[in-house]
Design a protein around this motif. Sequence first.
Motif, short mmCIF file in Angstrom:
data_model
loop_
_atom_site.label_atom_id
_atom_site.label_comp_id
_atom_site.label_asym_id
_atom_site.label_seq_id
_atom_site.Cartn_x
_atom_site.Cartn_y
_atom_site.Cartn_z
N SER A 65 0.81 -1.22 0.00
CA SER A 65 0.00 0.00 0.00
C SER A 65 0.85 1.26 0.00
O SER A 65 0.33 2.36 -0.19
N LYS A 66 2.16 1.11 0.21
CA LYS A 66 3.05 2.27 0.24
C LYS A 66 4.22 2.07 -0.72
O LYS A 66 4.64 0.93 -0.96
N PRO A 67 4.77 3.15 -1.24
CA PRO A 67 5.86 3.04 -2.21
C PRO A 67 7.10 2.34 -1.65
O PRO A 67 7.86 1.74 -2.42
N GLU A 68 7.31 2.40 -0.34
CA GLU A 68 8.50 1.80 0.25
C GLU A 68 8.48 0.27 0.16
O GLU A 68 9.53 -0.37 0.22
N ARG A 69 7.29 -0.31 0.04
CA ARG A 69 7.14 -1.77 -0.03
C ARG A 69 7.88 -2.44 1.14
O ARG A 69 8.64 -3.40 0.96
N THR A 70 7.66 -1.94 2.33
CA THR A 70 8.36 -2.43 3.52
C THR A 70 8.10 -3.92 3.74
O THR A 70 6.96 -4.38 3.71
N CYS A 71 9.17 -4.67 3.98
CA CYS A 71 9.06 -6.11 4.24
C CYS A 71 9.24 -6.39 5.73
O CYS A 71 10.08 -5.76 6.40
N THR A 72 8.45 -7.33 6.22
CA THR A 72 8.48 -7.66 7.64
C THR A 72 8.50 -9.17 7.84
O THR A 72 8.07 -9.94 6.98
N PHE A 73 9.03 -9.57 9.01
CA PHE A 73 8.88 -10.93 9.48
C PHE A 73 7.65 -10.95 10.39
O PHE A 73 7.57 -10.17 11.34
N VAL A 74 6.70 -11.80 10.08
CA VAL A 74 5.45 -11.83 10.85
C VAL A 74 5.64 -12.73 12.06
O VAL A 74 5.72 -13.95 11.94
N THR A 75 5.70 -12.13 13.23
CA THR A 75 5.96 -12.87 14.46
C THR A 75 4.72 -13.63 14.93
O THR A 75 3.64 -13.51 14.35
N TYR A 76 4.87 -14.41 15.99
CA TYR A 76 3.79 -15.28 16.48
C TYR A 76 2.53 -14.50 16.82
O TYR A 76 1.41 -14.98 16.60
N ASP A 77 2.71 -13.28 17.32
CA ASP A 77 1.56 -12.47 17.69
C ASP A 77 0.99 -11.72 16.48
O ASP A 77 0.05 -10.93 16.62
N ALA A 78 1.56 -12.00 15.30
CA ALA A 78 1.05 -11.47 14.03
C ALA A 78 1.00 -9.95 13.97
O ALA A 78 0.20 -9.37 13.26
N ALA A 79 1.86 -9.28 14.72
CA ALA A 79 1.90 -7.81 14.69
C ALA A 79 2.44 -7.30 13.36
O ALA A 79 2.07 -6.24 12.89
N SER A 80 3.33 -8.08 12.75
CA SER A 80 3.90 -7.76 11.44
C SER A 80 4.58 -6.38 11.42
O SER A 80 4.51 -5.66 10.43
N TRP A 82 7.89 -6.24 12.80
CA TRP A 82 9.32 -6.53 12.93
C TRP A 82 9.93 -6.48 11.53
O TRP A 82 9.94 -7.46 10.81
N THR A 83 10.38 -5.31 11.15
CA THR A 83 10.84 -5.09 9.79
C THR A 83 12.22 -5.71 9.56
O THR A 83 13.02 -5.86 10.48
N VAL A 84 12.47 -6.04 8.30
CA VAL A 84 13.77 -6.57 7.92
C VAL A 84 14.86 -5.55 8.20
O VAL A 84 15.96 -5.88 8.68
N SER A 85 14.59 -4.29 7.94
CA SER A 85 15.59 -3.24 8.19
C SER A 85 15.93 -3.13 9.68
O SER A 85 17.09 -2.86 10.04
N SER A 86 14.95 -3.37 10.55
CA SER A 86 15.23 -3.28 11.99
C SER A 86 16.12 -4.42 12.45
O SER A 86 16.89 -4.28 13.41
N VAL A 87 16.03 -5.57 11.78
CA VAL A 87 16.93 -6.69 12.09
C VAL A 87 18.36 -6.27 11.81
O VAL A 87 19.27 -6.46 12.63
N PHE A 88 18.58 -5.67 10.65
CA PHE A 88 19.93 -5.21 10.30
C PHE A 88 20.39 -4.10 11.24
O PHE A 88 21.57 -4.04 11.60
#
Length: 224
Positions: A65-80, A82-88
């Motif tokens: 829905s946004k131009p950034e096309r942000t990717c996330t790892f969907v955790t057990y609580d399904a908050a979605s 936890w972004t890939v960039s935050s992991v790095f």
Amino acid sequence: EGRADAEMIQIMQKRGVPADHVLFLKNEQATEANITQKFAPFLQRAAADDTLVFYYAGHGGRDYSKPERTCTFVTYDAASTWTVSSVFDTVQRNFHGAQTLYLADCCHSGSLVTEASQRKKRAAVLASAHVSSTSTGNWTFTKCLIEMFRGNPVLDADSDGSITFTEAARYVEREMSFVEGQHAAHSVSGGFTPDFALASASGRHTPRMGELVEGESQGKWWKA
């Protein structure tokens, strides 16, 4: 039942990785809050010459829905969230070892490749899918990693007794394409050596070892 991630960890421990060098969070343990609380302190324990192996299996999301096309790892609580960039970001702030190997078995896992290319730290990525693609619900990718860490000589393409990152990447790409019909992704950045040895081969590679075939039985073709 039937999950392959625990088997992969067992293989690594058999290779000599101490139990206290492994942080394994699964199912209800793998909420975003619990992961982020334990991740950074764990990274801070690394020695200067350590290699970090980051592995994620589960659902992956991408915000179209946004131009950034942000990717996330969907955790057990399904908050979605936890972004890939935050992991790095967390690795960059807290891990002071030599290099990182990022492994992900989920939809849009190729986002690790995209993110790693924008960072300066030494890193390599093996991902089950392209950044814009979904991924199979089977454990095929993780089973490839198991064979890699086990030292299966089928990965030792040049028969020199060592399984390099390049050889592992080629094996993963071939298996995912043939078995699952999808494109895996990989990359190296920040000076990570493609010929870095991930395992020693447990036997001798022979010319037709690992050859992919299809066989017909009662009018139906089966992959093997």
